[in-house]
Write a protein that holds these residues in place. Structure first.
Motif, PDB file in Angstrom:
ATOM      1  N   GLY A 160       0.821  -1.203   0.000  1.00  0.00           N
ATOM      2  CA  GLY A 160       0.000   0.000   0.000  1.00  0.00           C
ATOM      3  C   GLY A 160       0.854   1.252   0.000  1.00  0.00           C
ATOM      4  N   ALA A 161       0.214   2.367  -0.326  1.00  0.00           N
ATOM      5  CA  ALA A 161       0.868   3.672  -0.303  1.00  0.00           C
ATOM      6  C   ALA A 161      -0.123   4.697   0.228  1.00  0.00           C
ATOM      7  N   ILE A 162       0.367   5.599   1.065  1.00  0.00           N
ATOM      8  CA  ILE A 162      -0.478   6.617   1.680  1.00  0.00           C
ATOM      9  C   ILE A 162      -0.046   7.997   1.180  1.00  0.00           C
ATOM     10  N   VAL A 163      -1.012   8.782   0.715  1.00  0.00           N
ATOM     11  CA  VAL A 163      -0.747  10.147   0.260  1.00  0.00           C
ATOM     12  C   VAL A 163      -1.577  11.104   1.101  1.00  0.00           C
ATOM     13  N   SER A 164      -0.922  12.123   1.660  1.00  0.00           N
ATOM     14  CA  SER A 164      -1.598  13.154   2.441  1.00  0.00           C
ATOM     15  C   SER A 164      -1.215  14.518   1.893  1.00  0.00           C
ATOM     16  N   GLU A 165      -2.229  15.322   1.575  1.00  0.00           N
ATOM     17  CA  GLU A 165      -1.984  16.645   0.986  1.00  0.00           C
ATOM     18  C   GLU A 165      -1.054  16.535  -0.218  1.00  0.00           C
ATOM     19  N   LYS A 166      -1.315  15.532  -1.057  1.00  0.00           N
ATOM     20  CA  LYS A 166      -0.553  15.289  -2.292  1.00  0.00           C
ATOM     21  C   LYS A 166       0.905  14.922  -2.037  1.00  0.00           C
ATOM     22  N   ARG A 167       1.235  14.487  -0.839  1.00  0.00           N
ATOM     23  CA  ARG A 167       2.608  14.068  -0.528  1.00  0.00           C
ATOM     24  C   ARG A 167       2.603  12.619  -0.087  1.00  0.00           C
ATOM     25  N   LEU A 168       3.505  11.840  -0.673  1.00  0.00           N
ATOM     26  CA  LEU A 168       3.647  10.440  -0.285  1.00  0.00           C
ATOM     27  C   LEU A 168       4.244  10.358   1.113  1.00  0.00           C
ATOM     28  N   ILE A 169       3.639   9.538   1.966  1.00  0.00           N
ATOM     29  CA  ILE A 169       4.112   9.384   3.337  1.00  0.00           C
ATOM     30  C   ILE A 169       4.959   8.114   3.432  1.00  0.00           C
ATOM     31  N   PRO A 170       6.290   8.237   3.552  1.00  0.00           N
ATOM     32  CA  PRO A 170       7.142   7.035   3.594  1.00  0.00           C
ATOM     33  C   PRO A 170       7.218   6.385   4.964  1.00  0.00           C
ATOM     34  N   GLY A 171       7.062   7.164   6.024  1.00  0.00           N
ATOM     35  CA  GLY A 171       7.235   6.633   7.370  1.00  0.00           C
ATOM     36  C   GLY A 171       8.679   6.718   7.817  1.00  0.00           C
ATOM     37  N   SER A 172       8.918   6.594   9.114  1.00  0.00           N
ATOM     38  CA  SER A 172      10.275   6.753   9.654  1.00  0.00           C
ATOM     39  C   SER A 172      11.224   5.659   9.188  1.00  0.00           C
ATOM     40  N   ASN A 173      10.688   4.458   8.888  1.00  0.00           N
ATOM     41  CA  ASN A 173      11.519   3.357   8.403  1.00  0.00           C
ATOM     42  C   ASN A 173      11.148   2.940   6.985  1.00  0.00           C
ATOM     43  N   PHE A 174      10.468   3.845   6.256  1.00  0.00           N
ATOM     44  CA  PHE A 174      10.088   3.626   4.859  1.00  0.00           C
ATOM     45  C   PHE A 174       9.105   2.472   4.683  1.00  0.00           C
ATOM     46  N   VAL A 175       8.305   2.176   5.711  1.00  0.00           N
ATOM     47  CA  VAL A 175       7.373   1.063   5.610  1.00  0.00           C
ATOM     48  C   VAL A 175       5.924   1.502   5.833  1.00  0.00           C
ATOM     49  N   ALA A 176       5.664   2.813   5.798  1.00  0.00           N
ATOM     50  CA  ALA A 176       4.282   3.279   5.907  1.00  0.00           C
ATOM     51  C   ALA A 176       3.484   2.717   4.735  1.00  0.00           C
ATOM     52  N   GLY A 177       2.266   2.253   5.014  1.00  0.00           N
ATOM     53  CA  GLY A 177       1.441   1.683   3.951  1.00  0.00           C
ATOM     54  C   GLY A 177       1.699   0.214   3.706  1.00  0.00           C
ATOM     55  N   GLU A 178       2.483  -0.455   4.566  1.00  0.00           N
ATOM     56  CA  GLU A 178       2.725  -1.893   4.381  1.00  0.00           C
ATOM     57  C   GLU A 178       1.455  -2.670   4.755  1.00  0.00           C
TER      58      GLU A 178
END
Length: 391
Positions: free
Chosen positions: A226-244
């Protein structure tokens, strides 16, 4: 400052100025020299020198005349990036194959290459196949000095900022510096991104999510991501695993199969092609055929997967409050034509009324991930480094 340092500083500034001009021609073209000077803050003479170099190298071209310059009576000459003369390699690095294509910057395909394998087994095997694909493509680039980079879309976790693979399907490698290794070997810029993130960025820029500001993209394929976008910005997360999303706990009790992450009950253990193979010892096609033929075991599995996905999506919508959710991947397309409507109906029924205006969409056609990866090169090639904007 020594003479050598002065020369180095001058060359760096010259390169940055050219990048600024080229970026504006690409992003806002057709554009005139006068507008370039106004927007970059460079002198007209500096802009003219840069434009003349780019014209000589055939990186840009002259187009139609534009409106008259105010008070001068002279027509402005439109400048365009010569996208048919610049090239990018796009690579899809999947669990069982590596596919690559050469594109010009109009995203017209020029050449392709592919390697398949049942399982990589080691990073050495993956690198060998990747090198074979790239080595087969490079001689087919019409002008190697005009190649802008290699883009890689990969299934797995990626630190895209540093080009480091955190986990690869079938290998489980952690912190492998793929970008650095490829750039050292080929002396070409390399850009790497997770396949779902790349799909999300593309759909937010040019696709079905272009009118959305806050959204989630979910892909049910070889793996589940998965991938999460907020205010047109991709949210990677602190360990690059946001949206897993694949490791959301969706199954319990006897249905909580072990996952490669070290835990159990993750969505990917049943809602992905690789998960079905490991947990149920069946292919996606066998699962779909069993559902069509009314096999009790497969019908129970179908209900389990539908309910697990629906509950997970309901919870993530309730928690994040996106305006849109985009579903994609071969699992949804293959199992049943009724799968998407069933998931959508269950999610809407379970959502609080405060968030049930969310759009749940389905991307039916599988995008060409080599083209998405080449698009990553195009996007990055014309970006101006943030730390140089004040120069």
């Amino acid at each position: 400052m020594s003479d050598s340092e002065k020369r180095t500083s001058h060359m760096l500034l010259k390169s940055i100025n050219q990048q600024k001009v080229l970026y504006l021609i690409y992003s806002e073209g057709p554009i005139s020299r006068v507008e370039l000077a106004e927007k970059t803050g460079l002198s007209r003479q500096t802009v003219t020198n840069i434009v003349n170099r780019l014209l000589k190298e055939k990186v840009i071209t002259v187009g139609e005349h534009m409106a008259l310059e105010s008070g001068s009576g002279r027509k402005r000459i439109a400048l365009h990036v010569n996208s048919g003369r610049l090239y990018a390699i796009g690579i899809e690095l999947a669990g069982k194959y590596i596919r690559g294509c050469v594109y010009n910057l109009r995203q017209e395909r020029i050449a392709s290459s592919e390697r398949t394998i049942d399982k990589y087994g080691s990073i050495e095997v993956l690198l060998r196949l990747l090198h074979e694909v790239i080595d087969e493509l490079l001689p087919q680039v019409p002008a190697l000095d005009k190649i802008k980079g290699i883009g890689i879309s990969m299934q797995g976790l990626v630190d895209s900022q540093n080009g480091i693979i955190l986990r690869t399907p079938g290998i489980g490698v952690h912190r492998f510096p793929l970008k650095q290794l490829l750039e050292d070997k080929y002396h070409i810029p390399v850009y790497i991104e997770n396949d779902v993130n790349l799909l999300s960025v593309n759909e937010n820029m040019n696709g079905c999510l272009k009118d959305s500001k806050d959204n989630i993209t979910l892909k049910f394929d070889y793996g589940t991501g998965g991938a999460i976008v907020s205010e047109k910005r991709l949210i990677p997360g602190s360990n690059f695993v946001a949206g897993e999303f694949g490791h959301y706990k969706g199954f319990y009790g006897a249905d909580a199969y072990p996952c490669h992450c070290g835990r159990s009950g993750c969505l990917t253990t049943l809602a992905s092609i690789s998960g079905l193979s490991v947990s149920m010892k069946c292919t996606l096609e066998q699962f779909a055929e069993g559902v069509r033929n009314g096999d009790p075991k497969m019908l129970r599995l179908y209900e389990l997967v539908i309910e697990g996905i629906s509950i997970a999506i309901t919870n993530i919508i309730t928690f994040i409050n996106p305006d849109s959710v985009l579903l994609s991947g071969r699992v949804l397309r293959t199992i049943s034509p009724y799968m998407i409507p069933e998931i959508r109906a269950r999610v809407i029924k379970q959502l609080p009324v405060t968030v049930n205006n969310v759009r749940i969409m389905h991307l039916e056609d599988k995008p060409d991930e080599t083209k998405l990866a080449a698009g990553l090169v195009i996007k990055r090639a014309f970006e101006i480094p943030l730390d140089t904007l004040s120069l």
